[in-house]
Design a protein around this motif. Structure first.
Motif, mmCIF file in Angstrom:
data_model
loop_
_atom_site.group_PDB
_atom_site.id
_atom_site.type_symbol
_atom_site.label_atom_id
_atom_site.label_comp_id
_atom_site.label_asym_id
_atom_site.label_seq_id
_atom_site.Cartn_x
_atom_site.Cartn_y
_atom_site.Cartn_z
ATOM 1 N N ASP A 308 -52.556 -44.936 12.941
ATOM 2 C CA ASP A 308 -52.987 -43.613 13.646
ATOM 3 C C ASP A 308 -52.346 -43.053 14.650
ATOM 4 O OD1 ASP A 308 -55.072 -43.826 11.821
ATOM 5 O OD2 ASP A 308 -56.205 -43.575 13.674
ATOM 6 N N LEU A 309 -51.641 -43.413 15.478
ATOM 7 C CA LEU A 309 -50.865 -42.786 16.372
ATOM 8 C C LEU A 309 -49.566 -43.358 16.861
ATOM 9 C CD1 LEU A 309 -50.860 -41.158 18.433
ATOM 10 C CD2 LEU A 309 -52.218 -41.986 20.330
ATOM 11 N N GLY A 310 -48.887 -43.511 17.253
ATOM 12 C CA GLY A 310 -47.521 -44.381 17.972
ATOM 13 C C GLY A 310 -47.047 -44.451 16.554
ATOM 14 N N PRO A 311 -46.090 -45.291 17.045
ATOM 15 C CA PRO A 311 -45.224 -46.519 18.209
ATOM 16 C C PRO A 311 -45.445 -45.223 19.553
ATOM 17 C CG PRO A 311 -43.767 -46.865 16.852
ATOM 18 C CD PRO A 311 -44.701 -46.067 16.250
ATOM 19 N N VAL A 312 -45.388 -45.487 20.422
ATOM 20 C CA VAL A 312 -45.637 -44.816 21.839
ATOM 21 C C VAL A 312 -44.701 -45.834 22.990
ATOM 22 C CG1 VAL A 312 -46.162 -43.402 24.117
ATOM 23 C CG2 VAL A 312 -47.477 -43.111 20.948
ATOM 24 N N PRO A 313 -43.725 -45.526 22.951
ATOM 25 C CA PRO A 313 -42.638 -46.043 24.104
ATOM 26 C C PRO A 313 -43.839 -46.565 25.250
ATOM 27 C CG PRO A 313 -41.915 -44.073 23.605
ATOM 28 C CD PRO A 313 -42.878 -44.534 22.852
ATOM 29 N N LEU A 314 -43.576 -47.951 25.886
ATOM 30 C CA LEU A 314 -44.294 -48.100 27.195
ATOM 31 C C LEU A 314 -42.805 -49.355 27.805
ATOM 32 C CD1 LEU A 314 -47.033 -48.430 29.219
ATOM 33 C CD2 LEU A 314 -46.840 -50.645 28.519
ATOM 34 N N GLU A 315 -42.551 -48.293 28.812
ATOM 35 C CA GLU A 315 -41.247 -49.364 29.918
ATOM 36 C C GLU A 315 -41.770 -49.753 30.916
ATOM 37 O OE1 GLU A 315 -37.631 -47.483 30.008
ATOM 38 O OE2 GLU A 315 -37.325 -47.723 27.618
ATOM 39 N N LEU A 316 -42.285 -50.716 31.588
ATOM 40 C CA LEU A 316 -42.922 -51.459 32.803
ATOM 41 C C LEU A 316 -41.748 -52.595 33.928
ATOM 42 C CD1 LEU A 316 -46.403 -53.294 31.275
ATOM 43 C CD2 LEU A 316 -46.323 -50.759 32.209
ATOM 44 N N SER A 317 -42.095 -51.757 34.475
ATOM 45 C CA SER A 317 -41.411 -52.154 35.721
ATOM 46 C C SER A 317 -42.024 -53.345 36.647
ATOM 47 C CB SER A 317 -40.862 -51.167 37.066
ATOM 48 O OG SER A 317 -42.123 -50.833 37.910
ATOM 49 N N MET A 318 -42.505 -54.175 36.217
ATOM 50 C CA MET A 318 -43.301 -55.480 36.650
ATOM 51 C C MET A 318 -43.064 -56.115 35.434
ATOM 52 S SD MET A 318 -46.663 -54.408 38.484
ATOM 53 C CE MET A 318 -46.940 -56.430 38.807
ATOM 54 N N PRO A 319 -42.887 -57.776 35.479
ATOM 55 C CA PRO A 319 -42.475 -58.768 34.189
ATOM 56 C C PRO A 319 -43.919 -59.238 33.986
ATOM 57 C CG PRO A 319 -42.279 -59.899 36.474
ATOM 58 C CD PRO A 319 -42.102 -58.700 36.516
ATOM 59 N N GLY A 320 -43.911 -59.229 32.987
ATOM 60 C CA GLY A 320 -45.603 -60.578 31.483
ATOM 61 C C GLY A 320 -45.402 -59.802 30.772
ATOM 62 N N ASP A 321 -46.265 -59.916 29.903
ATOM 63 C CA ASP A 321 -47.370 -60.273 28.530
ATOM 64 C C ASP A 321 -48.320 -59.549 29.447
ATOM 65 O OD1 ASP A 321 -44.241 -60.636 27.191
ATOM 66 O OD2 ASP A 321 -45.807 -62.323 25.648
ATOM 67 N N HIS A 322 -49.100 -60.152 30.069
ATOM 68 C CA HIS A 322 -50.375 -60.016 30.745
ATOM 69 C C HIS A 322 -50.421 -58.323 30.940
ATOM 70 C CE1 HIS A 322 -48.039 -61.593 33.721
ATOM 71 N NE2 HIS A 322 -49.262 -60.852 34.915
ATOM 72 N N VAL A 323 -48.789 -58.417 31.863
ATOM 73 C CA VAL A 323 -48.967 -56.788 32.257
ATOM 74 C C VAL A 323 -49.012 -55.656 31.245
ATOM 75 C CG1 VAL A 323 -48.053 -55.534 33.643
ATOM 76 C CG2 VAL A 323 -47.920 -57.771 34.600
ATOM 77 N N ALA A 324 -48.803 -55.917 30.162
ATOM 78 C CA ALA A 324 -48.252 -55.072 29.061
ATOM 79 C C ALA A 324 -49.876 -54.741 28.207
ATOM 80 C CB ALA A 324 -47.554 -55.768 27.796
#
Length: 507
Positions: A308-324
């Motif tokens: 229904d929505l997206g994809p919305v890009p997400l750029e994180l400044s910390m490593p790790g799939d768990h952070v995502a």
């Protein structure tokens, strides 16, 4: 004001009309220097209450409260307790504490820390973040992102949000974001508008006894949602997914998030898994890129062919799939609070962590030292996966210095700790941080229990400073040393850096 003791597990009742203003009320916090208690002291103060407190050990948070003008006492004594104050305690405060005894002898009201926080949050949309691990990162992300989006939230987090330079704030916005502590069932003192459950992995079995009892507490927590509230649960965690299914079957609004495509999840109509899908697009030592997509409405099957929505890009400044994954939960909560999806994703991108979560301590002799609060096997596994990405980018190894937390947790999870710590190239385990427990009750349990279950290289060095120096001696340029645990292992970062700077011969 009428309140009830935490053992009742009922919300605070307030008989005065001052739901938004605590001026004229007084609170005395025993153990005020603790991570959870200090943020409650700050929020109560900002709501106009008169706040005093005491702490046996002092520390950075204690000194910061003193600098803010609070009357705080180093050491516990009956004379510290104002006669007119409501006394606030945590589960760690024993019945023999002289201040608690004084309050009880006088007939003063005694409430749990969580009840005081619930009182301070009155009039706001309470967002409670729960789970065996991931609470601080998720709540810190949400607080910072809502701030960046102009929402000015209130928050009470058991760690300093680095970009905000604090773990507590009373804002003008509608949201109040807080960690919800499951360890002593005190999260049942809240009535949240939004609940985030990051996982339901068995922990705190010294209190709960069985994994089933631990999971049952989260069922009770979900039932604390206000009418029309929203449960946001991680579909990648079996326990959280079971909770989501049960809550949705009972008529609750539920959104799940995870890394598995909705159409790939079998299992019937409710509540289709991963309404919010996290697709990792790239990983690096400096961050993680992902795409967020939303499938289906809250509580509805997420099995449609297109989002229904997206994809919305997400750029994180910390490593790790768990952070995502944590970011996905915060993103959905932000949307529920009225922040535009793209705005929320962009705001999350600015998050660079909280205190004691992959926190840089320094570098010496080409060796980086990172400190992390991880104290559950799954947390450690995720931490070492992220650390491996960072170390390999430098051409180095990962050396872990682990301080187990609680004798009971070490006994219950020794096998899993050993397996998780296999993610390091070498592990040094030091003496267990006892917290509220005593060695005499667990005579056979030491840090060696973990080392004996390590499949790779490791050693047990009970003396903490000797363990720190040993880690420095092992290190060579490019390596990453992690100090890991929920106790006082954080202080060893400086010991390691000093040993490295003094020119300790590399192994």
């Amino acid at each position: 004001m009428t309140v009830e003791h935490a053992s009742d597990h009922s919300p605070v009742r307030e008989s005065t009309p001052a739901a938004r203003d605590l001026t004229g009320h007084a609170f005395h916090l025993i153990g005020v220097g603790g991570a959870g208690m200090s943020v409650v002291a700050q929020i109560l103060t900002e709501r106009g209450a008169e706040v005093t407190g005491s702490d046996a050990n002092g520390g950075e948070a204690f000194e910061q409260l003193r600098e803010r003008g609070l009357q705080v006492f180093l050491g516990h004594a009956a004379a510290n307790v104002p006669e007119h104050a409501t006394v606030v305690v945590s589960t760690a405060i024993k019945g023999s504490n002289p201040e608690l005894r004084q309050a009880q002898d006088r007939g003063q009201a005694v409430i749990h820390r969580s009840q005081a926080l619930a009182l301070a949050a009155r009039g706001r949309d309470f967002v409670a973040v729960a789970g065996a691990h991931g609470k601080t990162t998720t709540s810190g992300m949400l607080a910072q992102a809502l701030t960046a989006a102009g929402q000015d939230p209130s928050f009470a987090i058991g760690g300093v949000v680095r970009a905000l330079h604090t773990g507590a704030h009373l804002g003008a916005g509608r949201a109040f974001v807080a960690e919800a502590d499951e360890s002593d069932r005190s999260f049942l003192n809240y009535a949240p508008s939004i609940e985030i459950v990051t996982n339901i992995e068995p922990d705190h079995l010294d209190n709960y006894g069985t994994p089933e009892a631990f999971a049952a507490a989260f069922v009770a927590f979900a039932e604390r949602l206000v009418p029309g509230g929203l449960l946001i649960a991680c579909a990648d965690d079996p326990g959280a997914l079971r909770l989501a299914r049960q809550a949705a079957a009972g008529g609750a609004r539920v959104t799940t998030y995870g890394t598995t495509a909705p159409a790939a999840i079998p299992g019937g109509p409710v509540p289709g898994a991963a309404h919010v899908r996290v697709e990792i697009t790239s990983r690096s030592a400096t961050g993680t890129r992902a795409a967020l997509s939303r499938w289906g409405g809250a509580g509805s099957p997420a099995t449609c062919a297109q989002p229904d929505l997206g994809p919305v890009p997400l750029e994180l400044s910390m490593p790790g799939d768990h952070v995502a994954l944590d970011a996905a939960a915060a993103w959905e909560a932000g949307r529920e609070l009225g922040v535009a999806p793209i705005t929320m994703a962009q705001a999350l991108g600015g998050f660079d962590g909280t205190g004691r979560r992959f926190e840089e301590r320094g570098e010496a002799a080409g060796v980086r030292v990172i400190d992390d609060y991880a104290h559950h096997p799954t947390e450690i596994e995720a931490l070492l996966t992220a650390a491996r990405e960072v170390a390999e980018a430098r051409g180095g190894r990962v050396i872990a210095l682990f301080q187990p937390h609680l004798f009971s947790r070490t006994r219950n999870f020794a096998d899993r700790f050993g397996a998780a710590l296999a993610g390091a190239d070498y592990t040094i385990v030091t003496a267990i941080y006892p917290a509220r427990e005593v060695q005499a009750d667990f005579p056979e349990v030491t840090g060696r229990c973990v080392v004996d279950r390590l499949p790779g290289n490791g050693s047990y060095i009970a003396d903490a400073e000797a363990a720190a120096r040993a880690a420095a001696e092992l290190a060579r340029p490019g390596d990453l040393i992690l100090t890991i645990g929920a106790g006082d292992v954080t202080r060893l970062g400086q010991v390691i850096l000093s040993a490295l700077a003094e020119g300790t011969d590399p192994a």
